[in-house]
Motif scaffolding. Structure first.
Motif, mmCIF file in Angstrom:
data_model
loop_
_atom_site.group_PDB
_atom_site.id
_atom_site.type_symbol
_atom_site.label_atom_id
_atom_site.label_comp_id
_atom_site.label_asym_id
_atom_site.label_seq_id
_atom_site.Cartn_x
_atom_site.Cartn_y
_atom_site.Cartn_z
ATOM 1 N N ASN A 216 0.803 -1.218 0.000
ATOM 2 C CA ASN A 216 0.000 0.000 0.000
ATOM 3 C C ASN A 216 0.836 1.267 0.000
ATOM 4 O O ASN A 216 0.315 2.341 -0.208
ATOM 5 C CB ASN A 216 -0.941 0.008 1.204
ATOM 6 N N LYS B 66 3.443 10.017 -3.368
ATOM 7 C CA LYS B 66 2.283 10.895 -3.572
ATOM 8 C C LYS B 66 1.915 10.971 -5.053
ATOM 9 O O LYS B 66 0.743 10.983 -5.407
ATOM 10 C CB LYS B 66 2.565 12.288 -3.029
ATOM 11 N N GLN C 94 0.136 7.789 -6.012
ATOM 12 C CA GLN C 94 -1.205 7.779 -5.431
ATOM 13 C C GLN C 94 -2.142 8.667 -6.246
ATOM 14 O O GLN C 94 -3.278 8.277 -6.559
ATOM 15 C CB GLN C 94 -1.164 8.260 -3.973
ATOM 16 N N ARG C 95 -1.666 9.858 -6.595
ATOM 17 C CA ARG C 95 -2.479 10.782 -7.389
ATOM 18 C C ARG C 95 -2.775 10.173 -8.756
ATOM 19 O O ARG C 95 -3.916 10.225 -9.235
ATOM 20 C CB ARG C 95 -1.743 12.109 -7.543
ATOM 21 N N SER D 80 -2.898 7.044 -9.557
ATOM 22 C CA SER D 80 -3.844 5.948 -9.367
ATOM 23 C C SER D 80 -5.274 6.478 -9.248
ATOM 24 O O SER D 80 -6.205 5.936 -9.844
ATOM 25 C CB SER D 80 -3.459 5.148 -8.121
ATOM 26 N N ARG D 81 -5.457 7.551 -8.495
ATOM 27 C CA ARG D 81 -6.786 8.165 -8.363
ATOM 28 C C ARG D 81 -7.262 8.690 -9.720
ATOM 29 O O ARG D 81 -8.435 8.530 -10.087
ATOM 30 C CB ARG D 81 -6.767 9.298 -7.337
ATOM 31 N N TRP D 82 -6.368 9.328 -10.473
ATOM 32 C CA TRP D 82 -6.737 9.845 -11.791
ATOM 33 C C TRP D 82 -7.113 8.711 -12.732
ATOM 34 O O TRP D 82 -8.031 8.849 -13.537
ATOM 35 C CB TRP D 82 -5.597 10.667 -12.388
ATOM 36 N N VAL E 57 -8.443 5.843 -11.969
ATOM 37 C CA VAL E 57 -9.782 5.393 -11.605
ATOM 38 C C VAL E 57 -10.833 6.427 -12.020
ATOM 39 O O VAL E 57 -11.869 6.085 -12.576
ATOM 40 C CB VAL E 57 -9.866 5.100 -10.083
ATOM 41 N N ARG E 58 -10.550 7.682 -11.763
ATOM 42 C CA ARG E 58 -11.544 8.737 -11.992
ATOM 43 C C ARG E 58 -11.716 9.110 -13.467
ATOM 44 O O ARG E 58 -12.835 9.317 -13.939
ATOM 45 C CB ARG E 58 -11.140 9.976 -11.206
ATOM 46 N N ALA F 108 -6.128 10.390 -17.426
ATOM 47 C CA ALA F 108 -4.925 10.276 -16.600
ATOM 48 C C ALA F 108 -3.668 10.549 -17.437
ATOM 49 O O ALA F 108 -2.729 11.179 -16.959
ATOM 50 C CB ALA F 108 -4.847 8.903 -15.949
ATOM 51 N N SER G 98 -0.439 -1.671 -13.859
ATOM 52 C CA SER G 98 -1.815 -1.705 -13.369
ATOM 53 C C SER G 98 -2.712 -2.598 -14.213
ATOM 54 O O SER G 98 -3.877 -2.781 -13.892
ATOM 55 C CB SER G 98 -2.398 -0.287 -13.360
#
Length: 180
Positions: A104, A108, A111-112, A114-116, A118-119, A125, A145
């Motif tokens: 996990n 940073k 992480q950002r 990864s969020r992009w 998904v979003r 992204a 991924s």
């Protein structure tokens, strides 16, 4: 006409054969954090024609991304196959998704990203990622991924061309504004 702070580099570039100038920009475009944008801007600042500098920078960056995607996908295939084989040997059944076993702790930027992912999906992204990470790292992350390599290459190329064009236009504007 004011003197450019890049005059020494400009003189060096002028001494290179004309065919070598875009090749230097392309090689610079392969370097993470310099990328197509930085190499094109530098090429423009030292006197290379803006279109030539932008095309060379983007081409070098895209070639580096394609290489990273191809290598990353081979590594991922090997890891997935090895994990699957271990799970089959140990349990007699197929392994779960290998992404479930990732630690996990992530930077940073990852992480950002990864969020992009998904979003906004791969297209969004890819277009946003140059703000956070070099395209080579972004491409490797996408492949790791599980994103298909053709999709990664397509959207990374679109992002590289877009960002290189924008930065090249800005660099051309600076050169014109300052009269270099």
């Amino acid at each position: 006409m004011s003197s450019s702070p890049y005059e020494g580099l400009h003189d060096f570039v002028d001494q290179l054969p004309e065919i070598a100038q875009p090749l230097v920009v392309a090689v610079l475009g392969m370097i993470p954090y310099v990328e197509g944008e930085g190499s094109a801007a530098l090429g423009i600042l030292v006197g290379i024609h803006p279109v030539v500098a932008a095309v060379a920078g983007a081409t070098g960056n895209i070639l580096a991304v394609v290489l990273v995607v191809l290598l990353s996908s081979r590594v991922r295939e090997s890891v997935v196959a090895r994990r699957s084989q271990r799970a089959t040997d140990a349990l007699g059944v197929m392994s779960a998704d290998p992404r479930d076993e990732q630690p996990n702790r992530r930077s940073k930027g990852r992480q950002r990203l990864s969020r992009w992912l998904v979003r906004f999906g791969v297209p969004g992204a890819s277009l946003l990622a140059p703000v956070v990470l070099p395209s080579q790292l972004t491409a490797a992350f996408f492949v790791a991924s599980g994103v298909k390599k053709g999709w990664v290459i397509l959207w990374q190329a679109v992002a590289i061309v877009l960002w290189t064009g924008l930065v090249a236009a800005a660099a051309l504007g600076v050169v014109s504004l300052l009269g270099w």
